[in-house]
Design an enzyme around this catalytic site. Structure first.
Site, short mmCIF file in Angstrom:
data_model
loop_
_atom_site.label_atom_id
_atom_site.label_comp_id
_atom_site.label_asym_id
_atom_site.label_seq_id
_atom_site.Cartn_x
_atom_site.Cartn_y
_atom_site.Cartn_z
N SER A 149 0.83 -1.20 0.00
CA SER A 149 0.00 0.00 0.00
C SER A 149 0.88 1.26 0.00
CB SER A 149 -0.96 -0.04 1.19
OG SER A 149 -2.00 0.89 1.03
N ASP A 279 -12.63 -8.20 -7.42
CA ASP A 279 -13.03 -6.91 -7.98
C ASP A 279 -14.37 -6.50 -7.40
OD1 ASP A 279 -13.33 -4.65 -9.44
OD2 ASP A 279 -13.73 -5.64 -11.35
N HIS A 311 -7.46 -5.95 -0.32
CA HIS A 311 -6.28 -5.08 -0.23
C HIS A 311 -5.26 -5.56 0.80
CE1 HIS A 311 -4.02 -1.39 -0.73
NE2 HIS A 311 -4.05 -1.18 0.58
#
Length: 343
Positions: A149, A279, A311
Site C-alpha cells: 500500500s 473486484d 487489499h
C-alpha cells in the site's frame, strides 16, 4: 502435614489467580495494552527482536531476525498507512527461520520519530528509509525490498532512486499509480480534497462502527473481531488520529499521489507485483487494475493476482504471499546466474 499441603495449594492457587485476574482486567478495561502485549509475545515467539537506530537525532524503531549474508538476500519490509512493523508478523511466521528479515516502523509511526510533513510525503519517506538502511548497514550488500500500500509506493520510488541497493523488489497492492479503473475509495478522496475539514477519512476510524467499516474496506473476507478487540484496536489508534490525518493528506496530495507512476520507468531491479484479485469496487481501497499498469510499463515484472483476497493481502493470505516472495528470490538468483553465463 495435610494442613501444610492445604496452605501450599492455596498459595499456588493465589499465585495463579493473580495473572488470570490481570488478564481479565486488561481485557475488560485496557484492551489496547493487552493487544500490545500480544504482539510482544508473538514477536518473541518468532525470534524477532526490537532495536533502535539513529540518523542524527532521528530515531528508527525496527524488529529483526537473523543475520545478513545468507543464501538469500536480506528482506526489508515497509508497512502501509497507519500500520506498524507488527503488521508483518503473519508473514514472518512463514519465512524460513534462517532468513534475515527487517521490519521497520515507517516515519512517524509507532516507535519511529514523528517530525513534520517534510518527512511524510512519499519522497520524504524514501529519504528517511534510505537513511535507515545506511544506519544499520543494510546497504553493504544488495537486499530485497518489500512494501505494501503506502509502503509499496515508497518501495517503488526507493527502487527507482537507489537501484544499486537492491537485488529485487516486491510491491503488494501499491499506492501511487494512475488507475484505469477508479474505485469508490478513490472517488471519496476527490471529495476529501474539496472539503478536507468536513469529510471523514475511511482509513482513520473514530468509532467501533467506523473501524468495522475500515476492516471491510481493506479485507475481502470479513474479519469478525470480538468487541473488546475492536475497542483495543481503536484505543491504540485514536491518540494518533491527528498524525494519521496529517500523513494521509500529504500522501494523497499533488506531490505524492502518483509518485510510483512517475518513477516506475526507472525501476531496474527484478520486480514482483502481488495484488488481491477480487473486484468489488464498493469495498476496494486501490483497484487491482494497477497491476496491469505496472506490467504495461515494466513487461518483465512478475505479477501474481490472488483469488479470494482484497487489499490487505499480508493479513488475508500470509502463507501464500510468503511463498510467492520466497519462490521469487531463488528464481531471480538463477536468472542472474544464467545472464552471467550468457555474457
Amino acid at each position: 502435614m495435610e494442613l501444610g499441603l492445604g496452605k501450599t495449594l492455596m498459595l499456588a492457587g493465589g499465585v495463579l489467580v493473580v495473572p488470570v485476574l490481570a488478564f481479565i482486567t486488561s481485557f475488560l478495561f485496557r484492551p489496547g495494552a493487552l493487544l500490545k502485549a500480544y504482539n510482544w509475545f508473538w514477536r518473541r515467539r518468532l525470534g524477532l527482536v526490537v532495536h533502535y537506530s539513529h540518523h542524527g537525532s532521528y530515531r528508527y524503531c525496527y524488529s529483526s531476525r537473523g543475520t545478513p549474508g545468507g543464501a538469500t538476500p536480506s528482506l526489508l519490509l515497509l508497512h502501509g498507512f497507519s500500520a506498524t512493523k507488527d503488521m508483518w508478523l503473519p508473514v514472518v511466521k512463514y519465512l524460513p527461520s534462517d532468513q534475515h528479515v527487517v521490519c521497520v516502523d515507517m516515519p512517524g509511526h509507532e516507535g519511529t520519530s514523528r517530525t513534520g510533513v517534510e518527512d511524510y510525503s512519499i519522497q520524504g519517506q524514501v529519504t528517511r528509509i534510505s537513511q535507515f538502511v545506511q544506519s544499520i548497514g543494510l546497504d553493504e550488500r544488495p537486499f530485497h525490498l518489500i512494501g505494501t500500500s503506502m509502503g509499496g509506493n515508497v518501495a517503488g520510488v526507493y527502487a527507482a532512486r537507489y537501484p544499486a541497493h537492491l537485488s529485487g523488489v516486491t510491491l503488494i497492492c501499491p499506492a501511487g499509480l494512475v488507475y484505469p479503473t477508479d474505485s469508490e475509495f478513490i472517488s471519496r478522496l476527490r471529495e476529501l480534497e474539496k472539503n478536507p475539514q468536513e469529510e471523514s477519512i475511511p482509513l482513520i476510524p473514530t468509532t467501533p462502527q467506523e473501524l468495522t467499516d475500515m476492516l471491510r474496506l481493506c479485507c475481502h473476507t470479513p474479519i469478525n473481531f470480538p468487541r473488546q478487540v475492536l475497542r483495543g484496536l481503536l484505543d491504540n489508534r485514536i491518540p494518533n488520529n491527528g498524525f494519521y490525518r496529517e500523513v494521509f493528506m500529504e500522501i494523497i496530495g499533488e506531490k505524492s499521489r502518483h509518485s510510483l507512476q512517475e518513477n516506475m520507468h526507472l525501476i531496474t531491479a527484478p520486480l514482483q507485483v502481488i495484488w488481491g484479485k477480487e473486484d468489488q469496487p464498493i469495498l476496494q481501497v486501490l483497484d487491482v487494475s494497477g497491476a496491469a499498469v505496472l506490467q504495461a510499463a515494466l513487461p518483465h515484472c512478475q505479477v501474481e493476482l490472488l483469488d479470494g483476497c482484497g487489499h490487505s493481502v499480508a493479513l488475508e493470505q500470509p502463507r501464500k504471499v510468503t511463498k510467492l516472495i520466497v519462490d521469487f528470490l531463488p528464481a531471480r538468483e538463477v536468472s542472474d546466474d544464467n545472464a552471467k553465463k550468457r555474457s
